[in-house]
Design an enzyme around this catalytic site. Structure first.
Site, short mmCIF file in Angstrom:
data_model
loop_
_atom_site.label_atom_id
_atom_site.label_comp_id
_atom_site.label_asym_id
_atom_site.label_seq_id
_atom_site.Cartn_x
_atom_site.Cartn_y
_atom_site.Cartn_z
N TYR A 207 -28.01 -103.30 -1.95
CA TYR A 207 -29.36 -102.71 -1.95
C TYR A 207 -30.42 -103.75 -2.32
O TYR A 207 -31.54 -103.71 -1.79
CB TYR A 207 -29.41 -101.48 -2.88
CG TYR A 207 -28.89 -100.24 -2.17
CD1 TYR A 207 -29.71 -99.53 -1.30
CD2 TYR A 207 -27.58 -99.82 -2.34
CE1 TYR A 207 -29.23 -98.42 -0.63
CE2 TYR A 207 -27.10 -98.70 -1.68
CZ TYR A 207 -27.93 -98.01 -0.82
OH TYR A 207 -27.46 -96.91 -0.13
N VAL B 253 -35.95 -95.78 3.71
CA VAL B 253 -36.13 -96.09 2.29
C VAL B 253 -37.05 -97.29 2.12
O VAL B 253 -37.23 -97.79 1.02
CB VAL B 253 -34.76 -96.31 1.61
CG1 VAL B 253 -33.97 -95.00 1.58
CG2 VAL B 253 -33.93 -97.40 2.31
N ASP B 254 -37.64 -97.78 3.23
CA ASP B 254 -38.62 -98.86 3.13
C ASP B 254 -40.02 -98.25 2.98
O ASP B 254 -40.19 -97.03 3.00
CB ASP B 254 -38.54 -99.79 4.36
CG ASP B 254 -38.88 -99.08 5.67
OD1 ASP B 254 -39.93 -98.39 5.75
OD2 ASP B 254 -38.09 -99.19 6.64
N HIS C 20 -35.12 -89.48 1.97
CA HIS C 20 -33.94 -90.16 1.41
C HIS C 20 -34.31 -91.17 0.33
O HIS C 20 -33.58 -92.12 0.08
CB HIS C 20 -33.13 -90.82 2.54
CG HIS C 20 -32.53 -89.82 3.48
ND1 HIS C 20 -32.08 -90.14 4.75
CD2 HIS C 20 -32.32 -88.48 3.35
CE1 HIS C 20 -31.62 -89.05 5.34
NE2 HIS C 20 -31.75 -88.02 4.52
N GLY D 3 -36.63 -92.84 16.55
CA GLY D 3 -35.61 -93.76 16.04
C GLY D 3 -34.65 -93.17 15.05
O GLY D 3 -34.29 -93.83 14.08
N ALA E 263 -31.86 -94.83 23.07
CA ALA E 263 -30.53 -94.32 23.39
C ALA E 263 -30.54 -92.79 23.39
O ALA E 263 -31.39 -92.17 22.74
CB ALA E 263 -29.53 -94.81 22.34
C1 BJW Z 1 -34.61 -97.21 17.92
C2 BJW Z 1 -34.93 -98.55 18.02
C3 BJW Z 1 -36.26 -98.84 18.31
C4 BJW Z 1 -32.84 -98.45 17.53
N1 BJW Z 1 -37.15 -97.85 18.46
N2 BJW Z 1 -35.48 -96.25 18.10
C5 BJW Z 1 -24.32 -80.20 7.77
C6 BJW Z 1 -23.37 -80.53 8.70
C7 BJW Z 1 -22.52 -81.63 8.49
C8 BJW Z 1 -22.62 -82.41 7.33
C9 BJW Z 1 -23.57 -82.06 6.40
C10 BJW Z 1 -24.40 -80.98 6.62
N3 BJW Z 1 -25.25 -80.89 5.56
C11 BJW Z 1 -24.97 -81.89 4.70
C12 BJW Z 1 -23.95 -82.62 5.17
C13 BJW Z 1 -23.36 -83.82 4.50
C14 BJW Z 1 -24.15 -85.07 4.72
C15 BJW Z 1 -24.20 -85.37 6.22
O1 BJW Z 1 -25.15 -85.14 6.92
N4 BJW Z 1 -23.13 -85.94 6.74
C16 BJW Z 1 -23.05 -86.26 8.15
C17 BJW Z 1 -22.91 -87.79 8.33
C18 BJW Z 1 -21.93 -85.50 8.78
N5 BJW Z 1 -25.50 -84.97 4.16
C19 BJW Z 1 -25.74 -85.18 2.87
O2 BJW Z 1 -24.85 -85.46 2.09
C20 BJW Z 1 -27.18 -85.02 2.38
N6 BJW Z 1 -27.22 -84.21 1.22
C21 BJW Z 1 -27.08 -82.89 1.26
O3 BJW Z 1 -26.96 -82.30 2.29
O4 BJW Z 1 -27.10 -82.30 0.02
C22 BJW Z 1 -26.62 -80.96 -0.07
C23 BJW Z 1 -25.11 -81.05 -0.10
C24 BJW Z 1 -24.51 -81.67 -1.15
C25 BJW Z 1 -23.11 -81.75 -1.19
C26 BJW Z 1 -22.35 -81.23 -0.15
C27 BJW Z 1 -22.98 -80.61 0.92
C28 BJW Z 1 -24.39 -80.51 0.93
C29 BJW Z 1 -27.71 -86.36 1.94
C30 BJW Z 1 -27.88 -87.31 3.08
C31 BJW Z 1 -28.39 -88.65 2.54
C32 BJW Z 1 -28.39 -89.71 3.62
N7 BJW Z 1 -28.62 -90.97 3.04
C33 BJW Z 1 -28.64 -92.16 3.89
C34 BJW Z 1 -28.56 -93.40 2.97
C35 BJW Z 1 -29.89 -93.61 2.25
C36 BJW Z 1 -29.88 -94.88 1.47
C37 BJW Z 1 -29.70 -96.10 2.34
O5 BJW Z 1 -30.52 -96.37 3.25
O6 BJW Z 1 -28.71 -96.81 2.11
O7 BJW Z 1 -29.83 -92.18 4.67
S1 BJW Z 1 -27.36 -92.18 5.13
C38 BJW Z 1 -28.31 -92.98 6.36
O8 BJW Z 1 -28.44 -92.13 7.52
C39 BJW Z 1 -29.72 -93.15 5.76
C40 BJW Z 1 -30.58 -92.74 6.93
O9 BJW Z 1 -31.85 -92.33 6.47
C41 BJW Z 1 -29.79 -91.65 7.59
C42 BJW Z 1 -30.17 -91.36 9.00
O10 BJW Z 1 -29.93 -92.46 9.81
P1 BJW Z 1 -30.96 -92.77 10.99
O11 BJW Z 1 -32.29 -93.03 10.43
O12 BJW Z 1 -30.85 -91.73 12.02
O13 BJW Z 1 -30.41 -94.19 11.52
P2 BJW Z 1 -29.25 -94.55 12.55
O14 BJW Z 1 -28.88 -95.96 12.29
O15 BJW Z 1 -28.17 -93.55 12.55
O16 BJW Z 1 -29.94 -94.41 13.98
C43 BJW Z 1 -30.94 -95.30 14.42
C44 BJW Z 1 -31.50 -94.79 15.71
O17 BJW Z 1 -32.58 -95.62 16.08
C45 BJW Z 1 -30.51 -94.81 16.89
O18 BJW Z 1 -30.58 -93.56 17.57
C46 BJW Z 1 -31.04 -95.92 17.78
O19 BJW Z 1 -30.81 -95.69 19.16
C47 BJW Z 1 -32.51 -95.90 17.46
N8 BJW Z 1 -33.23 -97.15 17.67
N9 BJW Z 1 -33.79 -99.29 17.83
C48 BJW Z 1 -36.70 -96.57 18.39
N10 BJW Z 1 -36.66 -100.15 18.43
#
Ligand code: BJW
Ligand code: ZN
Length: 261
Positions: free
Chosen positions: A77, A113-114, A129, A205, A233
């Site tokens: 981090y 987170v930025d 987040h 994104g 994508a």
């Molecule tokens: C471009 C580009 C360009 C590239 N222009 N685009 C319901 C169903 C199933 C599971 C769950 C559910 N509810 C909860 C869950 C569990 C879990 C979850 O979702 N798991 C799944 C993976 C299955 N969720 C949680 O645990 C959440 N908490 C919660 O629900 O609490 C209640 C609870 C507690 C206990 C049990 C059950 C419920 C918390 C989620 C926290 C996520 N945290 C993170 C890390 C943050 C810190 C860090 O940065 O290290 O957040 S995970 C990570 O993913 C980060 C991101 O914000 C998040 C989303 O990712 P994002 O932004 O979509 O990025 P990418 O990389 O996936 O995609 C990038 C995209 O950009 C791509 O599509 C590219 O094509 C595109 N792209 N270049 C435009 N130039």
């Protein structure tokens, strides 16, 4: 089913999106890691490099990973925080801020987170987040300070012991939301309110894999709000998007703004 071949070209899609935005008084934005990709911040699901190459980001972004190996997770981090400090908002962040300067109410809900939306000049920004910039104690939750700054090493990074809490001696953790943790109540409340009250939602994104944020476009579409998506994508959000713009945020957002005149 009779499918009408509308909005075939990117140009036609841009025009359709610009028309929706031009008629909107309130715009809700949901941004993800792709928003900051053109600022040089790797997306969450890009492969990790350097010391972290043998990990998957989803393995590091958990309270269990921090408990098991705090120096590994804190080092990761801190390396990411330094990358953000050395980066700049891209033309996509700037175009969004300029959209609000036109007198439209723009609320940005970000999973990032930025702080690049804020640095570009966006005013209403809600971090679902958390933030890399507000560390706190892992044990007692007290707000904390960073240790002495470490220089970013682009391909490397290193393990780093977290500073200790001045109140209870516990390890300091990043102020982000890890898997299995609750989202901040105030940000979630503001996000759902903005989406329920918007005229148009733009999702930019995000892969739509992480809940509950991934459910927000569905919430908007279910209330009849038009959803515009910007992503190079395909994603699961394609199902809800009235207009899908395939391409980069840093190129398509300025193009949209230019069409608004
Ligand atoms: C471009 C580009 C360009 C590239 N222009 N685009 C319901 C169903 C199933 C599971 C769950 C559910 N509810 C909860 C869950 C569990 C879990 C979850 O979702 N798991 C799944 C993976 C299955 N969720 C949680 O645990 C959440 N908490 C919660 O629900 O609490 C209640 C609870 C507690 C206990 C049990 C059950 C419920 C918390 C989620 C926290 C996520 N945290 C993170 C890390 C943050 C810190 C860090 O940065 O290290 O957040 S995970 C990570 O993913 C980060 C991101 O914000 C998040 C989303 O990712 P994002 O932004 O979509 O990025 P990418 O990389 O996936 O995609 C990038 C995209 O950009 C791509 O599509 C590219 O094509 C595109 N792209 N270049 C435009 N130039
Ligand atoms: Zn403490």
């Amino acid at each position: 089913m009779n499918r009408i071949p509308v909005q075939q070209t990117l140009d036609e899609r841009l025009e359709a999106a610009a028309t929706l935005l031009g008629e909107a008084g309130r715009i809700a934005v949901l941004s993800g890691a792709g928003m900051s990709a053109e600022s040089g911040i790797p997306t969450f699901r890009d492969a990790l490099t350097g010391l972290w190459a043998r990990f998957d980001a989803t393995e590091l972004a958990t309270p269990q990973a921090f408990e098991r190996d705090p120096a590994l997770v804190w080092g990761w981090y801190e390396w990411r925080r330094m990358k953000v400090l050395q980066s700049q908002p891209n033309p996509g962040h700037i175009a969004l801020a300029q959209l609000a300067a036109r007198g439209v109410a723009v609320t940005v809900v970000t999973q990032n987170v930025d702080d690049l939306h804020e640095r570009a000049g966006s005013r209403a920004v809600h971090h679902l987040h958390g933030s890399l910039h507000v560390p706190r104690c892992f044990d007692c939750g007290a707000r904390a300070a960073f240790g002495p700054q470490i220089p970013a090493e682009p391909e490397g990074g290193r393990r780093l012991d977290p500073p200790r809490c001045t109140r209870c001696g516990g390890p300091i953790r990043p102020g982000v939301v890890w898997f299995g943790e609750m989202l901040p109540e105030d940000a979630w409340q503001a996000a759902t309110e903005a989406i329920l009250n918007c005229d148009v939602m733009i999702i930019i994104g995000t892969s739509g894999l992480v809940y509950p944020a991934a459910g927000l476009p569905d919430l908007a579409a279910g209330r009849g709000k038009p959803v515009i998506q910007i992503n190079p994508a395909p994603t699961d959000h394609d199902a809800y998007a009235r207009v899908s713009l395939r391409g980069k945020a840093g190129e398509l957002l300025p193009a949209l703004l230019a069409r608004l005149g």
